[in-house]
Design a protein around this motif. Structure first.
Motif, PDB file in Angstrom:
ATOM      1  N   ALA A 105       0.838  -1.205   0.000  1.00 21.98           N
ATOM      2  CA  ALA A 105       0.000   0.000   0.000  1.00 21.98           C
ATOM      3  C   ALA A 105       0.868   1.248   0.000  1.00 21.98           C
ATOM      4  O   ALA A 105       0.527   2.258  -0.646  1.00 21.98           O
ATOM      5  N   GLY A 106       1.983   1.199   0.706  1.00 20.31           N
ATOM      6  CA  GLY A 106       2.906   2.326   0.697  1.00 20.31           C
ATOM      7  C   GLY A 106       3.579   2.506  -0.646  1.00 20.31           C
ATOM      8  O   GLY A 106       3.767   3.635  -1.114  1.00 20.31           O
ATOM      9  N   VAL A 107       3.929   1.393  -1.280  1.00 23.45           N
ATOM     10  CA  VAL A 107       4.496   1.466  -2.625  1.00 23.45           C
ATOM     11  C   VAL A 107       3.497   2.136  -3.565  1.00 23.45           C
ATOM     12  O   VAL A 107       3.844   3.050  -4.322  1.00 23.45           O
ATOM     13  N   LEU A 108       2.252   1.687  -3.506  1.00 30.05           N
ATOM     14  CA  LEU A 108       1.227   2.257  -4.384  1.00 30.05           C
ATOM     15  C   LEU A 108       1.030   3.744  -4.116  1.00 30.05           C
ATOM     16  O   LEU A 108       0.935   4.538  -5.062  1.00 30.05           O
ATOM     17  N   ALA A 109       0.994   4.144  -2.859  1.00 31.92           N
ATOM     18  CA  ALA A 109       0.831   5.558  -2.537  1.00 31.92           C
ATOM     19  C   ALA A 109       1.961   6.389  -3.131  1.00 31.92           C
ATOM     20  O   ALA A 109       1.737   7.478  -3.669  1.00 31.92           O
ATOM     21  N   GLY A 110       3.183   5.867  -3.054  1.00 35.57           N
ATOM     22  CA  GLY A 110       4.319   6.584  -3.622  1.00 35.57           C
ATOM     23  C   GLY A 110       4.275   6.645  -5.137  1.00 35.57           C
ATOM     24  O   GLY A 110       4.579   7.686  -5.741  1.00 35.57           O
ATOM     25  N   LEU A 111       3.876   5.551  -5.776  1.00 36.98           N
ATOM     26  CA  LEU A 111       3.778   5.541  -7.237  1.00 36.98           C
ATOM     27  C   LEU A 111       2.679   6.492  -7.709  1.00 36.98           C
ATOM     28  O   LEU A 111       2.841   7.194  -8.722  1.00 36.98           O
ATOM     29  N   ASP A 112       1.570   6.528  -6.976  1.00 32.89           N
ATOM     30  CA  ASP A 112       0.497   7.466  -7.324  1.00 32.89           C
ATOM     31  C   ASP A 112       0.979   8.912  -7.191  1.00 32.89           C
ATOM     32  O   ASP A 112       0.656   9.764  -8.027  1.00 32.89           O
ATOM     33  N   TRP A 113       1.739   9.186  -6.137  1.00 32.76           N
ATOM     34  CA  TRP A 113       2.274  10.544  -5.955  1.00 32.76           C
ATOM     35  C   TRP A 113       3.198  10.894  -7.117  1.00 32.76           C
ATOM     36  O   TRP A 113       3.142  12.013  -7.649  1.00 32.76           O
ATOM     37  N   ALA A 114       4.028   9.961  -7.510  1.00 31.83           N
ATOM     38  CA  ALA A 114       4.948  10.212  -8.624  1.00 31.83           C
ATOM     39  C   ALA A 114       4.181  10.530  -9.899  1.00 31.83           C
ATOM     40  O   ALA A 114       4.516  11.478 -10.623  1.00 31.83           O
ATOM     41  N   ALA A 115       3.138   9.746 -10.188  1.00 31.11           N
ATOM     42  CA  ALA A 115       2.376   9.959 -11.416  1.00 31.11           C
ATOM     43  C   ALA A 115       1.710  11.328 -11.420  1.00 31.11           C
ATOM     44  O   ALA A 115       1.634  11.996 -12.463  1.00 31.11           O
ATOM     45  N   ALA A 116       1.247  11.771 -10.248  1.00 31.62           N
ATOM     46  CA  ALA A 116       0.541  13.048 -10.163  1.00 31.62           C
ATOM     47  C   ALA A 116       1.477  14.250 -10.114  1.00 31.62           C
ATOM     48  O   ALA A 116       1.146  15.318 -10.649  1.00 31.62           O
ATOM     49  N   ASN A 117       2.623  14.083  -9.483  1.00 35.17           N
ATOM     50  CA  ASN A 117       3.486  15.225  -9.205  1.00 35.17           C
ATOM     51  C   ASN A 117       4.791  15.250  -9.987  1.00 35.17           C
ATOM     52  O   ASN A 117       5.390  16.319 -10.134  1.00 35.17           O
ATOM     53  N   ARG A 118       5.250  14.096 -10.444  1.00 37.39           N
ATOM     54  CA  ARG A 118       6.483  14.027 -11.226  1.00 37.39           C
ATOM     55  C   ARG A 118       6.252  13.146 -12.456  1.00 37.39           C
ATOM     56  O   ARG A 118       6.855  12.082 -12.579  1.00 37.39           O
ATOM     57  N   PRO A 119       5.378  13.583 -13.372  1.00 37.74           N
ATOM     58  CA  PRO A 119       5.078  12.751 -14.534  1.00 37.74           C
ATOM     59  C   PRO A 119       6.280  12.526 -15.440  1.00 37.74           C
ATOM     60  O   PRO A 119       6.243  11.652 -16.312  1.00 37.74           O
ATOM     61  N   ASP A 120       7.338  13.302 -15.228  1.00 39.77           N
ATOM     62  CA  ASP A 120       8.563  13.122 -16.011  1.00 39.77           C
ATOM     63  C   ASP A 120       9.409  11.961 -15.513  1.00 39.77           C
ATOM     64  O   ASP A 120      10.368  11.560 -16.186  1.00 39.77           O
ATOM     65  N   VAL A 121       9.085  11.409 -14.357  1.00 39.73           N
ATOM     66  CA  VAL A 121       9.891  10.357 -13.741  1.00 39.73           C
ATOM     67  C   VAL A 121       9.191   9.012 -13.923  1.00 39.73           C
ATOM     68  O   VAL A 121       8.033   8.847 -13.531  1.00 39.73           O
ATOM     69  N   GLU A 122       9.887   8.062 -14.508  1.00 35.21           N
ATOM     70  CA  GLU A 122       9.288   6.762 -14.829  1.00 35.21           C
ATOM     71  C   GLU A 122       9.655   5.671 -13.836  1.00 35.21           C
ATOM     72  O   GLU A 122       9.107   4.558 -13.915  1.00 35.21           O
ATOM     73  N   TRP A 123      10.553   5.970 -12.916  1.00 35.66           N
ATOM     74  CA  TRP A 123      11.033   4.949 -11.981  1.00 35.66           C
ATOM     75  C   TRP A 123      10.956   5.453 -10.550  1.00 35.66           C
ATOM     76  O   TRP A 123      11.118   6.648 -10.288  1.00 35.66           O
ATOM     77  N   ALA A 124      10.760   4.510  -9.630  1.00 37.51           N
ATOM     78  CA  ALA A 124      10.798   4.830  -8.205  1.00 37.51           C
ATOM     79  C   ALA A 124      11.513   3.711  -7.472  1.00 37.51           C
ATOM     80  O   ALA A 124      11.445   2.538  -7.870  1.00 37.51           O
TER      81      ALA A 124
END
Length: 210
Positions: free
Chosen positions: A82-101
């Motif tokens: 769930a924490g992984v998903l929360a972080g990936l969702d944040w990345a998609a919303a706030n750093r769409p230029d970043v493809e990896w986490a």
């Protein structure tokens, strides 16, 4: 951050309940005069284009880090995924230029300074999209590299299938492993219980470079 691997967001996972520590925030315990979380941030930040902290409850307790605090949006303490998903969702919303986490447990005071580069190298060499760390013959599924594009598959696994184990999910998508030596200090030593804090203090004093 090195140019040798793609831009990568760091997600520090601090969403656990810390039952073995008697509750509270494990990452705010101190080792070597600094909080474990401060040690994690200092080690991971140079490897990433930004950091976010996954934690539940009042985010104000982490205010001094200056990091965005992202809570689980899957109810019921669904575990690290769930924490992984929360972080990936944040990345998609706030750093769409970043493809990896990359995800890193917040209770690892000796986390390696080459985590991201070696995980990227492992997944590239294996031709797969995921990689996780291992040491001392054990895998560490929470310390892993993720493509942000995997988030909808992860959401389905968590919400629809109620899948909670990281390695069951990652096995579906192909995962490489990058191994670190466990001497003189295991870089994935984690402080789960009070006696682990004592051991971490001993290790920090004996191996200042760790």
């Amino acid at each position: 951050m090195s140019e040798a691997y793609p831009a990568t967001l760091g997600i520090i996972l601090a969403g656990g309940l810390a039952r073995r520590m008697g509750g509270g925030d494990k990452p705010l315990r101190t080792v070597g005069g600094r909080s474990i979380l401060a040690r994690v941030i200092e080690r991971l930040a140079p490897q990433c284009v930004g950091l976010v902290l996954n934690a539940n409850g009042d985010p104000a307790r982490f205010a001094e880090t200056g990091l965005p605090v992202v809570a689980d949006d899957v109810p019921g303490f669904a575990g690290p995924l769930a924490g992984v998903l929360a972080g990936l969702d944040w990345a998609a919303a706030n750093r769409p230029d970043v493809e990896w986490a990359v995800t890193l447990a917040a209770d690892t005071p000796f986390a390696p300074r080459d985590l991201v580069s070696r995980l990227h190298a492992a997944r590239a060499a294996a031709g797969v999209s995921l990689a996780c760390a291992e040491s001392d013959g054990r895998t560490h599924p929470v310390n892993a590299l993720w493509p942000v594009s995997l988030r909808e598959a992860l959401r389905h696994a968590l919400v629809v299938e109620d899948l909670r184990k990281i390695d069951r999910f990652t096995a579906r998508h192909g995962i490489a492993h990058a191994a670190w030596p466990s001497v003189p200090v295991d870089p994935f030593f984690n402080a789960n219980a009070p006696e682990d804090i004592d051991e971490a203090e001993r290790l920090a004093a004996a191996h200042a470079e760790a």
